[in-house]
Design a protein around this motif. Structure first.
Motif, PDB file in Angstrom:
ATOM      1  N   LEU A   1       0.840  -1.194   0.000  1.00 49.75           N
ATOM      2  CA  LEU A   1       0.000   0.000   0.000  1.00 49.75           C
ATOM      3  C   LEU A   1       0.877   1.246   0.000  1.00 49.75           C
ATOM      4  O   LEU A   1       1.922   1.261   0.653  1.00 49.75           O
ATOM      5  N   PHE A   2       0.443   2.255  -0.723  1.00 51.15           N
ATOM      6  CA  PHE A   2       1.153   3.535  -0.681  1.00 51.15           C
ATOM      7  C   PHE A   2       0.162   4.637  -0.347  1.00 51.15           C
ATOM      8  O   PHE A   2      -1.003   4.589  -0.725  1.00 51.15           O
ATOM      9  N   SER A   3       0.604   5.607   0.423  1.00 52.07           N
ATOM     10  CA  SER A   3      -0.241   6.763   0.733  1.00 52.07           C
ATOM     11  C   SER A   3       0.354   7.979   0.045  1.00 52.07           C
ATOM     12  O   SER A   3       1.553   8.049  -0.183  1.00 52.07           O
ATOM     13  N   GLY A   4      -0.496   8.926  -0.289  1.00 54.58           N
ATOM     14  CA  GLY A   4      -0.066  10.072  -1.085  1.00 54.58           C
ATOM     15  C   GLY A   4      -0.286   9.731  -2.540  1.00 54.58           C
ATOM     16  O   GLY A   4       0.415   8.891  -3.104  1.00 54.58           O
ATOM     17  N   PHE A   5      -1.279  10.326  -3.142  1.00 48.21           N
ATOM     18  CA  PHE A   5      -1.678   9.979  -4.505  1.00 48.21           C
ATOM     19  C   PHE A   5      -0.787  10.696  -5.512  1.00 48.21           C
ATOM     20  O   PHE A   5      -1.179  11.670  -6.143  1.00 48.21           O
ATOM     21  N   ASN A   6       0.461  10.215  -5.635  1.00 51.82           N
ATOM     22  CA  ASN A   6       1.377  10.780  -6.617  1.00 51.82           C
ATOM     23  C   ASN A   6       2.348   9.710  -7.092  1.00 51.82           C
ATOM     24  O   ASN A   6       2.511   8.678  -6.449  1.00 51.82           O
ATOM     25  N   SER A   7       2.999   9.970  -8.216  1.00 48.98           N
ATOM     26  CA  SER A   7       3.852   8.952  -8.827  1.00 48.98           C
ATOM     27  C   SER A   7       5.072   8.618  -7.978  1.00 48.98           C
ATOM     28  O   SER A   7       5.540   7.482  -7.994  1.00 48.98           O
ATOM     29  N   ASN A   8       5.610   9.579  -7.216  1.00 48.33           N
ATOM     30  CA  ASN A   8       6.774   9.277  -6.380  1.00 48.33           C
ATOM     31  C   ASN A   8       6.445   8.268  -5.292  1.00 48.33           C
ATOM     32  O   ASN A   8       7.213   7.330  -5.056  1.00 48.33           O
ATOM     33  N   LYS A   9       5.313   8.433  -4.614  1.00 44.44           N
ATOM     34  CA  LYS A   9       4.902   7.485  -3.572  1.00 44.44           C
ATOM     35  C   LYS A   9       4.599   6.120  -4.178  1.00 44.44           C
ATOM     36  O   LYS A   9       4.929   5.081  -3.610  1.00 44.44           O
ATOM     37  N   PHE A  10       3.966   6.131  -5.342  1.00 40.41           N
ATOM     38  CA  PHE A  10       3.663   4.898  -6.050  1.00 40.41           C
ATOM     39  C   PHE A  10       4.958   4.171  -6.424  1.00 40.41           C
ATOM     40  O   PHE A  10       5.103   2.970  -6.210  1.00 40.41           O
ATOM     41  N   MET A  11       5.935   4.920  -6.957  1.00 37.94           N
ATOM     42  CA  MET A  11       7.221   4.323  -7.342  1.00 37.94           C
ATOM     43  C   MET A  11       7.946   3.731  -6.142  1.00 37.94           C
ATOM     44  O   MET A  11       8.550   2.662  -6.252  1.00 37.94           O
ATOM     45  N   GLU A  12       7.911   4.410  -5.004  1.00 38.78           N
ATOM     46  CA  GLU A  12       8.574   3.892  -3.803  1.00 38.78           C
ATOM     47  C   GLU A  12       8.044   2.513  -3.442  1.00 38.78           C
ATOM     48  O   GLU A  12       8.813   1.586  -3.192  1.00 38.78           O
ATOM     49  N   ARG A  13       6.722   2.386  -3.427  1.00 42.23           N
ATOM     50  CA  ARG A  13       6.132   1.110  -3.032  1.00 42.23           C
ATOM     51  C   ARG A  13       6.321   0.064  -4.115  1.00 42.23           C
ATOM     52  O   ARG A  13       6.564  -1.106  -3.823  1.00 42.23           O
ATOM     53  N   LEU A  14       6.225   0.462  -5.364  1.00 42.78           N
ATOM     54  CA  LEU A  14       6.436  -0.473  -6.464  1.00 42.78           C
ATOM     55  C   LEU A  14       7.883  -0.953  -6.495  1.00 42.78           C
ATOM     56  O   LEU A  14       8.144  -2.134  -6.755  1.00 42.78           O
ATOM     57  N   TYR A  15       8.826  -0.058  -6.201  1.00 42.67           N
ATOM     58  CA  TYR A  15      10.228  -0.474  -6.127  1.00 42.67           C
ATOM     59  C   TYR A  15      10.399  -1.538  -5.048  1.00 42.67           C
ATOM     60  O   TYR A  15      11.080  -2.546  -5.255  1.00 42.67           O
ATOM     61  N   GLN A  16       9.775  -1.322  -3.892  1.00 43.60           N
ATOM     62  CA  GLN A  16       9.847  -2.311  -2.816  1.00 43.60           C
ATOM     63  C   GLN A  16       9.308  -3.661  -3.299  1.00 43.60           C
ATOM     64  O   GLN A  16       9.929  -4.704  -3.081  1.00 43.60           O
ATOM     65  N   ALA A  17       8.153  -3.644  -3.957  1.00 40.88           N
ATOM     66  CA  ALA A  17       7.542  -4.887  -4.437  1.00 40.88           C
ATOM     67  C   ALA A  17       8.446  -5.593  -5.440  1.00 40.88           C
ATOM     68  O   ALA A  17       8.653  -6.811  -5.360  1.00 40.88           O
ATOM     69  N   LEU A  18       9.009  -4.844  -6.375  1.00 40.23           N
ATOM     70  CA  LEU A  18       9.882  -5.444  -7.384  1.00 40.23           C
ATOM     71  C   LEU A  18      11.196  -5.936  -6.787  1.00 40.23           C
ATOM     72  O   LEU A  18      11.723  -6.976  -7.192  1.00 40.23           O
ATOM     73  N   ASP A  19      11.731  -5.202  -5.836  1.00 37.18           N
ATOM     74  CA  ASP A  19      12.959  -5.624  -5.162  1.00 37.18           C
ATOM     75  C   ASP A  19      12.738  -6.955  -4.444  1.00 37.18           C
ATOM     76  O   ASP A  19      13.567  -7.869  -4.522  1.00 37.18           O
ATOM     77  N   ILE A  20      11.612  -7.077  -3.764  1.00 35.87           N
ATOM     78  CA  ILE A  20      11.298  -8.326  -3.069  1.00 35.87           C
ATOM     79  C   ILE A  20      11.083  -9.444  -4.084  1.00 35.87           C
ATOM     80  O   ILE A  20      11.586 -10.561  -3.903  1.00 35.87           O
ATOM     81  N   PHE A  21      10.390  -9.158  -5.171  1.00 36.73           N
ATOM     82  CA  PHE A  21      10.166 -10.167  -6.208  1.00 36.73           C
ATOM     83  C   PHE A  21      11.492 -10.681  -6.768  1.00 36.73           C
ATOM     84  O   PHE A  21      11.686 -11.888  -6.925  1.00 36.73           O
ATOM     85  N   HIS A  22      12.413  -9.778  -7.083  1.00 35.90           N
ATOM     86  CA  HIS A  22      13.671 -10.171  -7.716  1.00 35.90           C
ATOM     87  C   HIS A  22      14.732 -10.671  -6.728  1.00 35.90           C
ATOM     88  O   HIS A  22      15.522 -11.549  -7.079  1.00 35.90           O
ATOM     89  N   ASN A  23      14.756 -10.125  -5.534  1.00 39.55           N
ATOM     90  CA  ASN A  23      15.895 -10.378  -4.635  1.00 39.55           C
ATOM     91  C   ASN A  23      15.565 -11.070  -3.315  1.00 39.55           C
ATOM     92  O   ASN A  23      16.487 -11.453  -2.602  1.00 39.55           O
ATOM     93  N   LYS A  24      14.299 -11.212  -2.996  1.00 38.34           N
ATOM     94  CA  LYS A  24      13.909 -11.855  -1.736  1.00 38.34           C
ATOM     95  C   LYS A  24      12.786 -12.843  -2.026  1.00 38.34           C
ATOM     96  O   LYS A  24      11.658 -12.683  -1.578  1.00 38.34           O
ATOM     97  N   LYS A  25      13.136 -13.872  -2.772  1.00 33.83           N
ATOM     98  CA  LYS A  25      12.140 -14.828  -3.269  1.00 33.83           C
ATOM     99  C   LYS A  25      11.326 -15.465  -2.147  1.00 33.83           C
ATOM    100  O   LYS A  25      10.116 -15.651  -2.284  1.00 33.83           O
ATOM    101  N   ALA A  26      11.964 -15.824  -1.041  1.00 34.39           N
ATOM    102  CA  ALA A  26      11.251 -16.482   0.062  1.00 34.39           C
ATOM    103  C   ALA A  26      10.196 -15.545   0.653  1.00 34.39           C
ATOM    104  O   ALA A  26       9.080 -15.976   0.977  1.00 34.39           O
ATOM    105  N   LEU A  27      10.528 -14.281   0.795  1.00 33.01           N
ATOM    106  CA  LEU A  27       9.579 -13.310   1.324  1.00 33.01           C
ATOM    107  C   LEU A  27       8.418 -13.125   0.343  1.00 33.01           C
ATOM    108  O   LEU A  27       7.251 -13.081   0.749  1.00 33.01           O
ATOM    109  N   PHE A  28       8.720 -13.030  -0.946  1.00 31.63           N
ATOM    110  CA  PHE A  28       7.658 -12.875  -1.943  1.00 31.63           C
ATOM    111  C   PHE A  28       6.709 -14.069  -1.894  1.00 31.63           C
ATOM    112  O   PHE A  28       5.490 -13.911  -1.914  1.00 31.63           O
ATOM    113  N   LYS A  29       7.285 -15.270  -1.780  1.00 34.80           N
ATOM    114  CA  LYS A  29       6.461 -16.485  -1.695  1.00 34.80           C
ATOM    115  C   LYS A  29       5.593 -16.459  -0.441  1.00 34.80           C
ATOM    116  O   LYS A  29       4.418 -16.854  -0.480  1.00 34.80           O
TER     117      LYS A  29
END
Length: 190
Positions: free
Chosen positions: A127-155
């Motif tokens: 979830l991200f708060s603040g309806f703007n692209s920077n807040k969205f990017m922060e949370r999306l970066y976290q999601a992608l980082d976990i997907f690519h680099n923390k497979k067990a956590l993503f699972k």
């Protein structure tokens, strides 16, 4: 504007560009929806710029929506407001983790990962708060980082998501419990 498509189109170049961080540039995007012609044009431009990596369908078909959700790892739903919303609930049943704006029914049905140490066992998305692209990017970066680099956590998050229960009688029981708690409290005067 309400569905936040402009936030997605604003960040597509950022998502598609490999900056050497092991996260950006390693994505494919599927988009579906119908809206204003400007948003549709922006999706077509992105499709042309990133052929084979950005694909869009202008329109809506429920069967296709479910196939797309089942095939994806993340669902981007950055709505400015969303009284209820069903896609984020459907996505979780497919182990597709939602990245949503913290509002209305989205924040009620997605348990966000804010602290890996404390919420990994319960989080079902981001979830991200603040309806703007920077807040969205922060949370999306976290999601992608976990997907690519923390497979067990993503699972783990996927497993949490699949176990989410949106069965209405259970939700009604919780609603009634909250009403009972409210009615049991002594009145307060200001």
């Amino acid at each position: 504007y309400q569905k936040g498509v402009h936030l997605i189109t604003e960040i597509i170049p950022w998502l598609m560009t490999d900056t050497g961080n092991g996260v950006n540039g390693r994505v494919q995007i599927l988009l579906m929806g119908k809206g204003d012609s400007n948003s549709e044009d922006q999706l077509r431009i992105a499709e042309g710029c990133y052929r084979g990596r950005v694909c869009s369908f202008v329109g809506f078909k429920a069967e296709l929506e479910h196939k797309m959700m089942a095939a994806c790892d993340l669902l981007l739903m950055p709505s400015q407001y969303e009284p209820c919303g069903l896609p984020q609930m459907y996505a979780q049943q497919y182990a597709t983790l939602p990245v949503v704006h913290e509002t209305g029914g989205l924040k009620d049905s997605v348990r966000g990962l804010f602290d890996e140490a404390h919420s990994a066992k319960s989080a079902t998305g981001f979830l991200f708060s603040g309806f703007n692209s920077n807040k969205f990017m922060e949370r999306l970066y976290q999601a992608l980082d976990i997907f690519h680099n923390k497979k067990a956590l993503f699972k783990q998050l996927q497993e949490n998501a699949i176990k989410s229960d949106y069965y209405w009688p259970q939700a009604m029981d919780e609603y009634e419990r909250q009403i009972d708690l409210t009615l049991e409290e002594p009145p307060t005067c200001g």
